[in-house]
Design a protein around this motif. Structure first.
Motif, PDB file in Angstrom:
ATOM      1  N   UNK A   1       0.817  -1.203   0.000  1.00  0.00           N
ATOM      2  CA  UNK A   1       0.000   0.000   0.000  1.00  0.00           C
ATOM      3  C   UNK A   1       0.857   1.262   0.000  1.00  0.00           C
ATOM      4  N   UNK A   2       1.967   1.248   0.732  1.00  0.00           N
ATOM      5  CA  UNK A   2       2.861   2.401   0.729  1.00  0.00           C
ATOM      6  C   UNK A   2       3.391   2.669  -0.677  1.00  0.00           C
ATOM      7  N   UNK A   3       3.688   1.613  -1.417  1.00  0.00           N
ATOM      8  CA  UNK A   3       4.175   1.792  -2.792  1.00  0.00           C
ATOM      9  C   UNK A   3       3.069   2.323  -3.702  1.00  0.00           C
ATOM     10  N   UNK A   4       1.828   1.905  -3.454  1.00  0.00           N
ATOM     11  CA  UNK A   4       0.717   2.461  -4.231  1.00  0.00           C
ATOM     12  C   UNK A   4       0.552   3.952  -3.946  1.00  0.00           C
ATOM     13  N   UNK A   5       0.655   4.323  -2.664  1.00  0.00           N
ATOM     14  CA  UNK A   5       0.583   5.745  -2.317  1.00  0.00           C
ATOM     15  C   UNK A   5       1.669   6.534  -3.047  1.00  0.00           C
ATOM     16  N   UNK A   6       2.873   5.984  -3.100  1.00  0.00           N
ATOM     17  CA  UNK A   6       3.986   6.671  -3.766  1.00  0.00           C
ATOM     18  C   UNK A   6       3.688   6.826  -5.256  1.00  0.00           C
ATOM     19  N   UNK A   7       3.208   5.754  -5.886  1.00  0.00           N
ATOM     20  CA  UNK A   7       2.886   5.824  -7.312  1.00  0.00           C
ATOM     21  C   UNK A   7       1.787   6.837  -7.595  1.00  0.00           C
ATOM     22  N   UNK A   8       0.865   6.996  -6.635  1.00  0.00           N
ATOM     23  CA  UNK A   8      -0.255   7.924  -6.804  1.00  0.00           C
ATOM     24  C   UNK A   8       0.081   9.352  -6.400  1.00  0.00           C
ATOM     25  N   UNK A   9       1.315   9.568  -5.893  1.00  0.00           N
ATOM     26  CA  UNK A   9       1.721  10.908  -5.506  1.00  0.00           C
ATOM     27  C   UNK A   9       1.124  11.389  -4.198  1.00  0.00           C
ATOM     28  N   UNK A  10       0.657  10.459  -3.347  1.00  0.00           N
ATOM     29  CA  UNK A  10       0.076  10.832  -2.049  1.00  0.00           C
ATOM     30  C   UNK A  10       1.154  11.367  -1.106  1.00  0.00           C
ATOM     31  N   UNK A  11       0.764  12.338  -0.276  1.00  0.00           N
ATOM     32  CA  UNK A  11       1.668  12.876   0.740  1.00  0.00           C
ATOM     33  C   UNK A  11       0.912  13.000   2.064  1.00  0.00           C
ATOM     34  N   UNK A  12       1.664  12.879   3.175  1.00  0.00           N
ATOM     35  CA  UNK A  12       1.075  12.953   4.512  1.00  0.00           C
ATOM     36  C   UNK A  12       1.929  13.865   5.390  1.00  0.00           C
ATOM     37  N   UNK A  13       1.309  14.372   6.459  1.00  0.00           N
ATOM     38  CA  UNK A  13       2.021  15.206   7.431  1.00  0.00           C
ATOM     39  C   UNK A  13       2.618  14.374   8.564  1.00  0.00           C
ATOM     40  N   UNK A  14       1.912  13.303   8.932  1.00  0.00           N
ATOM     41  CA  UNK A  14       2.333  12.421  10.028  1.00  0.00           C
ATOM     42  C   UNK A  14       2.126  10.979   9.584  1.00  0.00           C
ATOM     43  N   UNK A  15       3.149  10.146   9.758  1.00  0.00           N
ATOM     44  CA  UNK A  15       3.023   8.714   9.444  1.00  0.00           C
ATOM     45  C   UNK A  15       3.438   7.910  10.667  1.00  0.00           C
ATOM     46  N   UNK A  16       2.637   6.896  11.005  1.00  0.00           N
ATOM     47  CA  UNK A  16       2.930   5.969  12.098  1.00  0.00           C
ATOM     48  C   UNK A  16       3.259   4.608  11.503  1.00  0.00           C
ATOM     49  N   UNK A  17       4.398   4.044  11.900  1.00  0.00           N
ATOM     50  CA  UNK A  17       4.787   2.686  11.509  1.00  0.00           C
ATOM     51  C   UNK A  17       4.938   1.859  12.780  1.00  0.00           C
ATOM     52  N   UNK A  18       4.015   0.943  13.006  1.00  0.00           N
ATOM     53  CA  UNK A  18       4.060   0.084  14.200  1.00  0.00           C
ATOM     54  C   UNK A  18       3.961  -1.377  13.758  1.00  0.00           C
ATOM     55  N   UNK A  19       5.027  -1.892  13.099  1.00  0.00           N
ATOM     56  CA  UNK A  19       4.958  -3.217  12.498  1.00  0.00           C
ATOM     57  C   UNK A  19       5.058  -4.330  13.533  1.00  0.00           C
ATOM     58  N   UNK A  20       4.727  -5.556  13.125  1.00  0.00           N
ATOM     59  CA  UNK A  20       4.922  -6.708  14.019  1.00  0.00           C
ATOM     60  C   UNK A  20       6.405  -6.957  14.241  1.00  0.00           C
ATOM     61  N   UNK A  21       6.704  -7.944  15.077  1.00  0.00           N
ATOM     62  CA  UNK A  21       8.090  -8.241  15.443  1.00  0.00           C
ATOM     63  C   UNK A  21       8.836  -8.810  14.229  1.00  0.00           C
TER      64      UNK A  21
ATOM     65  N   UNK B   1      10.502   4.104   2.433  1.00  0.00           N
ATOM     66  CA  UNK B   1       9.371   4.494   1.589  1.00  0.00           C
ATOM     67  C   UNK B   1       8.415   5.406   2.337  1.00  0.00           C
ATOM     68  N   UNK B   2       8.310   5.226   3.677  1.00  0.00           N
ATOM     69  CA  UNK B   2       7.468   6.137   4.464  1.00  0.00           C
ATOM     70  C   UNK B   2       8.030   7.558   4.414  1.00  0.00           C
ATOM     71  N   UNK B   3       9.350   7.693   4.489  1.00  0.00           N
ATOM     72  CA  UNK B   3       9.966   9.025   4.420  1.00  0.00           C
ATOM     73  C   UNK B   3       9.650   9.716   3.099  1.00  0.00           C
ATOM     74  N   UNK B   4       9.563   8.932   2.026  1.00  0.00           N
ATOM     75  CA  UNK B   4       9.267   9.501   0.706  1.00  0.00           C
ATOM     76  C   UNK B   4       7.832  10.001   0.609  1.00  0.00           C
ATOM     77  N   UNK B   5       6.963   9.540   1.513  1.00  0.00           N
ATOM     78  CA  UNK B   5       5.547   9.929   1.483  1.00  0.00           C
ATOM     79  C   UNK B   5       5.246  11.131   2.373  1.00  0.00           C
TER      80      UNK B   5
END
Length: 395
Positions: free
Chosen positions: A282-302, A323-327
């Protein structure tokens, strides 16, 4: 009581009260203890060192409990340890804003292999060692006396039980079957918790303080909450009047519960979008679509269940954060976490530095996140410090 004799030169960690003795540190066992029995650990010279749970199926052959030979590890000992842990958390629940927290945190509370979480009037337990399994009748009875819950539910479905020769469990231990969604309060926000089918024990109360901290930056911002589960960071951001929040999780049950939590709190559903998808895709889809955010939370599993997996996990963390930094909009905030005990904070910072370099970004670390007080860390057991995070400003 059976004596387990330690190899010569292996006394240091025991004397420092580290609770684990690995099988390779044991010289021999005098007798034939059953797995889960309490045994005496003695030095090569025959001096008493500690009492502990024994298990010959586990790499951690002894989990130490008590270092005073005059204090027997009996029913009264277990009742006292349960009571001490519960009473130490009562103030967390006293303000009316929270009725959920971790009551017992394994080695940190001198009960290795026991997790107990409180969800309103219900308790969820995880039993990860044979020694705790043997003593559950006493533990359940003490929990009933102290808390008078409506139910105690066994969520012992972790694969790590196999290392102790135990099968996984998911069943009611006491009381009435909990409802499909148990309503709890955390930071004044209502959540529906699915104890029987939810991940881990049903909820991640280890992020309670961090959700509040991040929410203080969310007002008027476009927020992306990745690995959102049932919406901890999402709901706190909406409460703090974020302009919009997008939540991404691969679990259909989590997304369904998150949307129900939006309704429970009467938040503006028009400000929220939940997406069921693999986060990396999904992050790669956001990048391809040119989406941008002000705040991103990454809380992945172990990503790193052990030190041997750390190199592979570091690459996964780096790619995810890159990739999150690019968004992010210029000067945007990245709240990024690792719940891998094998990943220490300095290594995590280095991984983020690599991610920033690959993304062509500059990063400032402006806050360090950690686990809350109901997940304490024993000074003699630093392995209990598993949750770490960084709030980063990205340019």
């Amino acid at each position: 009581m059976v004596d387990v004799i330690l190899k010569k030169g292996k006394e240091k960690a025991v004397l420092q009260r580290h609770p684990w003795v690995f099988s390779g540190a044991i010289e021999r066992v005098k007798g034939k203890p059953a797995n889960g029995d309490v045994v005496r650990l003695v030095s090569a010279q025959g001096t008493f060192m500690a009492y502990g749970f024994y298990n010959d199926k586990s790499r951690v052959a002894l989990r130490l409990l008590e270092w005073n030979e005059e204090v027997p590890v009996d029913e009264a000992w277990f009742r006292a340890k349960v009571a001490d842990a519960v009473n130490a958390r009562r103030h967390v629940l006293a303000d009316g804003e929270n009725n959920t927290c971790r009551l017992i945190f394994s080695e940190a509370d001198y009960l290795p292999g026991l997790i107990v979480d409180k969800y309103a009037d219900h308790l969820a337990v995880q039993v990860l060692t044979s020694g705790i399994e043997n003593n559950m009748p006493v533990i359940i009875d003490e929990l009933q006396k102290l808390l008078h819950p409506k139910s105690i539910f066994d969520k012992s479905d972790a694969s790590s039980r196999q290392h102790e020769g135990l099968v996984t469990e998911n069943k009611l231990l006491w009381g009435s079957q909990p409802p499909e969604l148990v309503e709890v309060k955390e930071n004044g926000i209502t959540y529906g918790i699915n104890i029987a089918e939810g991940q881990k024990s049903g909820f991640y109360c280890d992020q309670r303080d961090n959700r509040c901290i991040l929410a203080s930056y969310a007002k008027g911002k476009k927020v992306l909450d990745c690995f959102s589960y049932t919406g901890g960071f999402t709901l706190n951001s909406l409460k703090s009047e974020a302009a919009s929040v997008t939540s991404v999780d691969s679990s259909a049950l989590a997304v369904e519960t998150l949307n129900e939590n939006i309704r429970l709190n009467n938040f503006d559903a028009a400000k929220h979008q939940a997406i069921k998808a693999d986060v990396n895709s999904q992050l790669r889809r956001f990048k391809d679509d040119g989406e941008k955010f002000d705040v991103i939370v990454l809380d992945p599993p172990k990503y790193a269940p052990s030190r041997s997996a750390l190199d592979r996990a570091s690459r996964a963390y780096k790619d995810l954060n890159r990739i999150a930094m690019l968004l992010l909009n210029d000067g945007g905030l990245l709240a990024t976490f690792s719940c891998s005990g094998a990943m220490d904070m300095e290594t995590f910072k280095q991984v983020l530095a690599w991610a920033a370099l690959d993304a062509g970004k500059q990063v400032q670390f402006i806050h360090q996140f950690c686990q809350p007080e109901d997940h304490p860390v024993r000074s003699s057991f630093p392995e209990g410090e598993y949750l770490k995070g960084l709030l980063c400003r990205v340019f």
